[in-house]
Design a protein around this motif. Structure first.
Motif, short mmCIF file in Angstrom:
data_model
loop_
_atom_site.label_atom_id
_atom_site.label_comp_id
_atom_site.label_asym_id
_atom_site.label_seq_id
_atom_site.Cartn_x
_atom_site.Cartn_y
_atom_site.Cartn_z
N GLU A 120 -2.56 54.81 -33.01
CA GLU A 120 -1.25 54.15 -32.99
C GLU A 120 -1.38 52.65 -32.71
O GLU A 120 -0.92 51.84 -33.52
CB GLU A 120 -0.33 54.84 -31.98
CG GLU A 120 -0.34 56.38 -32.02
CD GLU A 120 0.37 56.98 -33.23
OE1 GLU A 120 0.94 56.19 -33.99
OE2 GLU A 120 0.36 58.21 -33.40
N GLU A 150 4.85 52.49 -33.85
CA GLU A 150 3.48 52.90 -33.52
C GLU A 150 3.24 52.66 -32.03
O GLU A 150 2.58 53.45 -31.36
CB GLU A 150 2.44 52.14 -34.36
CG GLU A 150 2.54 52.31 -35.88
CD GLU A 150 2.53 53.75 -36.37
OE1 GLU A 150 2.49 54.69 -35.55
OE2 GLU A 150 2.59 53.94 -37.60
N HIS A 153 4.67 55.57 -30.37
CA HIS A 153 3.80 56.75 -30.51
C HIS A 153 2.65 56.69 -29.51
O HIS A 153 2.21 57.71 -29.00
CB HIS A 153 3.25 56.84 -31.94
CG HIS A 153 4.33 57.16 -32.94
ND1 HIS A 153 4.09 57.22 -34.29
CD2 HIS A 153 5.65 57.44 -32.76
CE1 HIS A 153 5.24 57.52 -34.90
NE2 HIS A 153 6.18 57.65 -34.00
N GLU A 240 7.91 58.74 -38.32
CA GLU A 240 6.83 58.59 -39.30
C GLU A 240 7.37 58.54 -40.74
O GLU A 240 6.83 57.85 -41.59
CB GLU A 240 5.86 59.77 -39.15
CG GLU A 240 4.44 59.47 -39.57
CD GLU A 240 3.81 58.33 -38.80
OE1 GLU A 240 3.78 58.38 -37.56
OE2 GLU A 240 3.36 57.38 -39.43
#
Ligand SMILES: [Fe+2]
Ligand SMILES: [Fe+2]
Length: 474
Positions: A120, A150, A153, A240
């Protein structure tokens, strides 16, 4: 001290979890340090029209507003718990899903989470310079959206490490901020995440191919018997989808623009196409070959006892595991795997359990083929006789049964000499990179304007017009 519950949107009862709060007190400032160093270059004062995850409600999870990225509210969200959920595969099939880490799988699970988590921040690092050459304000906003998500994440994986893995979890969370994409001494864990993303064509290819690997890995982990991991990954998948959209439409818009210019000017030769300031189709094919092959390696060895162990122990499932109709134990099943024997590629059956990486790779390839088919239609509509193809899955591979073999895009096993004769036609070469770079020497940021080498998108973000001010530079 920071009020973490206010700053960090969450549905994990962070306000009452002292252990987690203490862990985040150390990690959050380190994360901000990482973002200032390795987040998008020179972007810290920009106000960006971003979506922020604020809940897990299917139609109310995202909020759109202008945000300075260092003030983005990176939250912690898990899909709500299903009390009846069970381990759905492997030797523990039928047991209640685990709410705590099973002791015997502790280090394996930690490794799985760290490996996912490492990708990520890596992609943020790979993309950090691209803002200076964006083709439009719309695209600039999209790359920033991908970057902050990201980042989120990473938070999602770090939450699991902090909440479920004690001291070694905290150490791993720190290491996730210490490794650097492409660094010789302390690189990111997986190969594709150490490759540079030097230009916007590479960025779109990356988000189409490599973020989709992320999707398939998350789908497999969303089946995990370790329930918090499954629920975390489920929610990550909602975000995503946008990353892959950015990639697919980005490449599609480049193809569209190239074809328009070819038609208008009645040119076909790549050098004539380049003279008109757009990216010729053979170069797009080479980028496709590169990103596809590098991403295929991310699935790991075709035959892998680790993959078998992850599955048998209930840690990592197959793509859409619960929708598949078989025994979900797989001890007697077989699956075809390719091998190079005597200069030929042959298919051999292997126990399905050890071939699970290959199976996930094949599921991925199916979805990729559909996307490439959609790009092809953009070309076909214009009547230009050019075919985009997916290379053979053995092409340009460094991991698994094809590693060490030289395979052409159409699946021939080649000698070193034959490979060398064609390599520059199959993979982007320094001249191709230099040409693509030359198109992207500056940024286009006037609202509603797009660089010459890319078509505008069909519509704006969140129903905003194309000439919306997606980024305020201050
Ligand atoms: Fe991600
Ligand atoms: Fe992503």
């Amino acid at each position: 001290m920071i009020n973490y519950t206010e700053k960090i949107p969450n549905n994990v009862d962070l306000g009452r979890d002292r252990v987690l709060q203490r862990a985040l007190e150390h990690w959050q400032p380190a994360y901000m340090g990482w973002w200032y160093d390795m987040g998008p270059n020179e972007s810290h004062n920009y106000e960006v029209y971003l979506r922020t995850a604020i809940s897990v409600e299917p139609d109310g999870w995202a909020q759109f507003d202008y945000v300075k990225m260092p003030e983005y509210r990176w939250g912690i969200f898990l899909q709500p718990r299903d009390e009846k959920r069970e381990v759905n595969f492997g030797i523990h099939k039928g047991q209640p899903a685990w709410q705590e880490v099973p002791g015997e799988y502790r280090s394996t699970l930690r490794r799985v989470i760290v490996t996912q988590g490492d990708t990520e921040p890596a992609s943020v690092e790979q993309q950090r310079m691209l803002g200076t050459s964006c083709p439009s304000m719309y695209d600039l906003r999209n790359i920033f959206q991908v970057n902050v998500e990201e980042g989120r994440h990473l938070w999602a994986m770090v939450y699991l490490l902090h909440r479920y893995f004690g001291r070694d979890g905290r150490e791993e969370a720190e290491s996730l901020l210490a490794r650097r994409s492409g660094d010789a001494d302390n690189p990111r864990i997986l190969g594709a995440f150490n490759e540079p993303t030097p230009d916007w064509l590479a960025f779109y290819m990356f988000t189409f191919f490599t973020d989709r690997d992320g999707k398939f890995q998350l789908c497999a982990l969303a089946e995990s018997g370790f329930d918090p991991l499954a629920r975390t990954c489920r929610f990550m998948l909602t975000e995503e989808a946008h990353h892959m959209f950015v990639g697919e439409t980005g490449v599609s818009r480049i193809i569209q623009r190239t074809c328009e210019v070819m038609k208008e000017n009645k040119v076909e030769d790549p050098s004539d196409v380049r003279a008109l300031g757009v990216i010729d189709l053979p170069t797009i094919q080479k980028y496709l070959n590169f990103h596809y092959s590098v991403t295929l390696d991310l699935y790991g060895s075709d035959v892998s006892s680790n993959a078998a162990n992850y599955y048998t122990s209930g840690l990592k499932g197959r793509f859409r595991e619960t929708k598949l109709e078989d025994d979900h134990v797989l001890t007697d099943a077989e699956y075809p795997v390719s091998e190079v024997v005597g200069g030929k590629i042959i298919s051999k059956n292997a126990p399905t359990l050890t071939a699970l990486n290959e199976r996930l790779r094949d599921d991925y390839i199916d979805e990729i083929a559909d996307g490439v088919g959609r790009w092809q239609r953009v070309i076909d509509i214009t009547g230009i006789p050019f075919r985009l193809t997916l290379p053979h899955k053995g092409f340009h591979r460094e991991i698994g049964n094809f590693a060490g073999h030289l395979i052409s895009p159409d699946g021939q096993v080649l000698s070193e000499e034959a490979w060398k004769n064609h390599e520059l036609e199959w993979l982007p070469n320094p001249k191709d990179h230099a040409y693509v770079q030359s198109l992207m020497s500056g940024r286009v940021v006037e609202p509603g304007k797009f660089a010459n080498w890319i078509a505008p998108p069909a519509r704006g973000i969140n129903n905003q017009p194309l000439n919306f001010e997606y980024v305020r530079f201050n």
